[in-house]
Design an enzyme around this catalytic site. Structure first.
Site, PDB file in Angstrom:
ATOM      1  N   SER A 116       8.002   3.948  -4.603  1.00  0.00           N
ATOM      2  CA  SER A 116       7.841   5.228  -5.294  1.00  0.00           C
ATOM      3  C   SER A 116       8.388   5.259  -6.708  1.00  0.00           C
ATOM      4  O   SER A 116       8.744   6.322  -7.219  1.00  0.00           O
ATOM      5  CB  SER A 116       8.488   6.357  -4.483  1.00  0.00           C
ATOM      6  OG  SER A 116       7.885   6.460  -3.206  1.00  0.00           O
TER       7      SER A 116
ATOM      8  N   GLY B 185       6.805  -2.129  -4.566  1.00  0.00           N
ATOM      9  CA  GLY B 185       6.885  -1.398  -3.307  1.00  0.00           C
ATOM     10  C   GLY B 185       5.823  -0.306  -3.168  1.00  0.00           C
ATOM     11  O   GLY B 185       5.071  -0.001  -4.114  1.00  0.00           O
ATOM     12  N   HIS B 186       5.801   0.309  -2.003  1.00  0.00           N
ATOM     13  CA  HIS B 186       4.779   1.303  -1.672  1.00  0.00           C
ATOM     14  C   HIS B 186       4.919   2.554  -2.534  1.00  0.00           C
ATOM     15  O   HIS B 186       6.006   2.957  -2.894  1.00  0.00           O
ATOM     16  CB  HIS B 186       4.836   1.657  -0.195  1.00  0.00           C
ATOM     17  CG  HIS B 186       6.155   2.176   0.273  1.00  0.00           C
ATOM     18  ND1 HIS B 186       7.293   1.406   0.359  1.00  0.00           N
ATOM     19  CD2 HIS B 186       6.526   3.400   0.700  1.00  0.00           C
ATOM     20  CE1 HIS B 186       8.279   2.134   0.822  1.00  0.00           C
ATOM     21  NE2 HIS B 186       7.861   3.352   1.024  1.00  0.00           N
ATOM     22  N   ASN B 187       3.787   3.115  -2.886  1.00  0.00           N
ATOM     23  CA  ASN B 187       3.698   4.359  -3.660  1.00  0.00           C
ATOM     24  C   ASN B 187       4.053   4.215  -5.137  1.00  0.00           C
ATOM     25  O   ASN B 187       4.101   5.221  -5.857  1.00  0.00           O
ATOM     26  CB  ASN B 187       4.575   5.473  -3.061  1.00  0.00           C
ATOM     27  CG  ASN B 187       4.210   5.810  -1.629  1.00  0.00           C
ATOM     28  OD1 ASN B 187       3.050   5.780  -1.267  1.00  0.00           O
ATOM     29  ND2 ASN B 187       5.208   6.112  -0.813  1.00  0.00           N
TER      30      ASN B 187
ATOM     31  N   ARG C 176       0.832  -1.208   0.000  1.00  0.00           N
ATOM     32  CA  ARG C 176       0.000   0.000   0.000  1.00  0.00           C
ATOM     33  C   ARG C 176       0.870   1.264   0.000  1.00  0.00           C
ATOM     34  O   ARG C 176       2.042   1.235   0.400  1.00  0.00           O
ATOM     35  CB  ARG C 176      -0.889   0.012   1.229  1.00  0.00           C
ATOM     36  CG  ARG C 176      -0.101   0.186   2.511  1.00  0.00           C
ATOM     37  CD  ARG C 176      -1.013   0.346   3.727  1.00  0.00           C
ATOM     38  NE  ARG C 176      -1.682  -0.914   4.022  1.00  0.00           N
ATOM     39  CZ  ARG C 176      -2.520  -1.081   5.038  1.00  0.00           C
ATOM     40  NH1 ARG C 176      -2.793  -0.071   5.845  1.00  0.00           N
ATOM     41  NH2 ARG C 176      -3.072  -2.253   5.259  1.00  0.00           N
TER      42      ARG C 176
END
Lengths: 352, 352, 352
Positions: free
Chosen positions: C258, C238-240, C217
């Site tokens: 990201s 991964g996140h973002n 998330r």
């Protein structure tokens, strides 16, 4: 959607308005996403340019960074403050207390602490102990003899094999598997004979283990992950390993059997360690490093096979110039051959 | 904790005491962990130094290795004997027979052999066959048409897609997924169109598959893993592969679609294979090798891209000296320029 | 087994017989497996040699490829036609409609569309929405607030954390975990403090996600996977991250937090991306590439660290010749030393 003034947000997070406190805001989002009417965050002056291209109407900034042309909310801790603002606009769903779900399958010999949540379709084996305030989500499998600390959270479909120990306040994410057989075989008469599987896994307190990660049991004793260590998704930790305290192991790291790491070790994504290695305190391993030797404390290594970072950088720089260097060597060979032809008689050249 | 004499342990494992047979022992642990009053093991004279620094009061050793200053128990098979001793001090929990749990969900068309254990929250689909003595742990999903051999063990939350075949005495660890769709796509009008998924997976006898590993079904026919092959955690085997017998595939190996391996192939951790490759019998691939070509029988390759081990070692040695070599080339260029300046008139140099 | 004439198969798939239409066939298999009496496929003249060594009695071929000595079935789309023939001989099991299984655990606040299948032992949290015709297999965990599109298929033991959004007609394979915590920590007083976890994951329409893959998330907002993107097994996102549309991410790819990718990006197996990178439209990354920098649109990069393919190929070629080049440099050093000895007095040499 409700609207809140910049002044009210400042009061919420204990910050100071720099600009129009009456400005009405309807949401919070990062620079990439924020729209007009929303507040964003910029934790460093390096983001000034990105911020200038963002439609946000206000920004949370640290003291000392005052971007132009946008109303600011100045705070001590940008991320903490922004998290509170995001949660104000989009309150996180409170974890619903379920108690002991009738849809869970719990051995009569299991001992459950107070305030424990066991969700539907979880299974809890014989003699398992679960500490106060722990949460066992749906589909978690806790096999016989495991001991789960206080306030531990086991997300859905986690599997703990027999006798796994999880320290207080640790979190294990969905699908992680702790305590499966170690991968050790002895060749006997053309077949691979599995080694003993008499050990178990011990996870310290405040450890976090990512989704889909796997940690194998020891051969005769424990595989250990030390207090405060954080393990990302899809990490593999082999049998008999001793991972120290407060390590950071990024996604897809693979650690072969019987390795030992010190405290505060960091491994970037996809690092691989051969078996029986020792990694010193605070050592750092770069992404995709392939480590074949022990690493001393405080060292920074990378590459496959791994080298100290400085050596590696020089190798990579040299590698990038290799094609050019091949040309240089050929030119030198030609030049030397010509010189030799000029300064020496032909028969001497051939002897060389 | 109970205490046992060294003599009694010798009698338990059929070994010979060398030292004080009356010595009382209270536990067994490896050299790293053993405390005073405990027995440890040392399977090779190379461990003499580590052993000397260990607090253990006795040690299990092979014939011909007699360490000083510690009572010994001499045996033929150190690991077998030590495993029995460990199990004596800390008896492994006997697997509890559960029979067919009322909490399992079993299709009425499934056929279960005798002595089968199906744990709670497992699901068994239509027309599934399960052999005598197989154990299906909690949360295992066996989809329609699978055939599971005798004495197979499926650990918690294993997923077998339709028509998967598992040979006798094989073990599949928690969270492994066998038979998911192959990753094949055809570009049609700017979209990726999934290939046919009409195949299945066939696992031979006495195969072991690690936690979280994934093996995709074939396009039109089977993906095969041969008898006796051992697959570690988080290994990926693509669609249509034919893995031979008695292979050893270490953790995080990734094998793309339609590869074929011979017998007794070994792949170290994080090896990657491109698709449609053939790997010969007994070939060995080093950790993190990136294999782009067929590998002949008995070859040892490593590196990314992979090379024969000997060539790779020379490359790595040369790579480590690259920065130095760059200097040497620059020095040579200077020396040659100087020589040219000395032996030739200036206009000739410029022409060169 | 039933037998079918080549003529009948031609009629089934709309192809033309070239040879004996009365030939009786009893099965269909690929060149590697096909036996006498069976039909195989060869989608390109490059397979002529393999086909000649195959026992099959007939072959499906594209127009323009007429192999000798075997009866042919000529079609426009070889794979489509062969799939229909395989399915004729071995009809795939029709997906059994189960409706809402009484063995599923469904929150009373969940909203289920029409024609939904929820298998036994699945759990559906509060306020979840499931679109028409979706299939939720056994052991799937859908936590509170998720929104599942129409005709989505969630294979067994998939886990969706809170507020995950899955677009129409997407497929998530067994054991995949979507929405676990992002791996972000801030060092505070010697401990790693987890970042905010206020975001969620949004999967577009017609996305396919492989077995055991994990997508974290976002910190404050969404992690996004765009429409039509295909993700293989054991991939980590991964996140973002913002993954674009119609990407192909092969097995064991790891994308740190990201990152942003354009449309039609392709990553081969085991590629790793550092965090905060931007990968342009249609960029291609070779197997095991370790990407540390942004990649422009249409670029083809590989290697660890990654380089443009052309540069990488030259580096690898040069690397393979490094040991030889080391010898050449040593020879040059010797030759130059000798020349210098011949053309200069001894004291000048030493000064150099």
């Amino acid at each position: 959607m409700m609207s809140v003034s910049l002044k009210e947000l400042a009061s919420l997070v204990g910050g100071q308005v720099c600009g129009d406190g009456e400005l009405q805001l309807s949401g919070a989002a990062t620079i990439r996403d924020a729209k007009a009417g929303e507040i964003t965050l910029a934790d460093s002056p390096q983001l000034a340019k990105q911020l200038a291209g963002c439609a946000a109407s206000a920004v949370v900034v640290p003291g000392g960074f005052q971007p132009q042309g946008i109303d600011c909310l100045v705070v001590d801790h940008v991320h903490g403050a922004f998290a509170r603002i995001v949660a104000h606009f989009r309150p996180p769903r409170p974890a619903r207390r379920v108690g002991i779900s009738p849809g869970a399958h719990i051995s009569s010999s299991a001992r459950l602490g107070s305030g424990v949540d066991i969700h539907a379709a979880a299974t809890i084996g014989d003699d398992v102990e679960i500490g106060d305030g722990a949460v066992v989500h749906a589909g978690v499998r806790i096999m016989a003899g495991c001991r789960i600390g206080k306030q531990v959270v086991l997300f859905p479909n986690v599997v703990l094999y027999e006798n796994t120990v999880i320290g207080d306040q640790s979190i294990v994410h969905a699908g992680a598997v702790i305590g499966a057989y170690g991968f050790g075989y002895e060749p006997i008469a053309g077949r691979h004979q599995l080694s003993s599987q008499l050990g178990w896994v011990e996870i310290g307190a405040q450890v976090e283990i990512g989704a889909g990660s796997t940690i194998d049991r020891g051969t005769y004793g424990p595989t250990i992950v030390g207090e405060g260590t954080k393990v990302d998704n899809q990490v593999q930790i082999g049998h008999n390993c001793r991972i120290g305290r407060h390590n950071i192991l990024c996604s897809q790291v693979g650690i072969a059997g019987s390795c030992t790491t010190g405290d505060y070790v960091m491994m970037a994504g996809q690092v691989g360690l051969a078996d029986h290695l020792t990694i010193g305190d605070r050592a750092q391993l770069g992404a995709q490093a392939g480590v074949m030797r022990n690493i001393p404390s405080d060292a920074v290594h990378t590459g496959s096979p791994s080298f100290p970072m400085r050596d590696y950088m020089m190798q990579i720089a040299a590698l990038a110039r290799l094609p050019e260097m091949r040309k240089q060597v050929r030119n030198l060979q030609r030049a030397v051959a010509q010189i030799v032809g000029e300064v020496r008689p032909r028969d001497e050249q051939e002897a060389a």
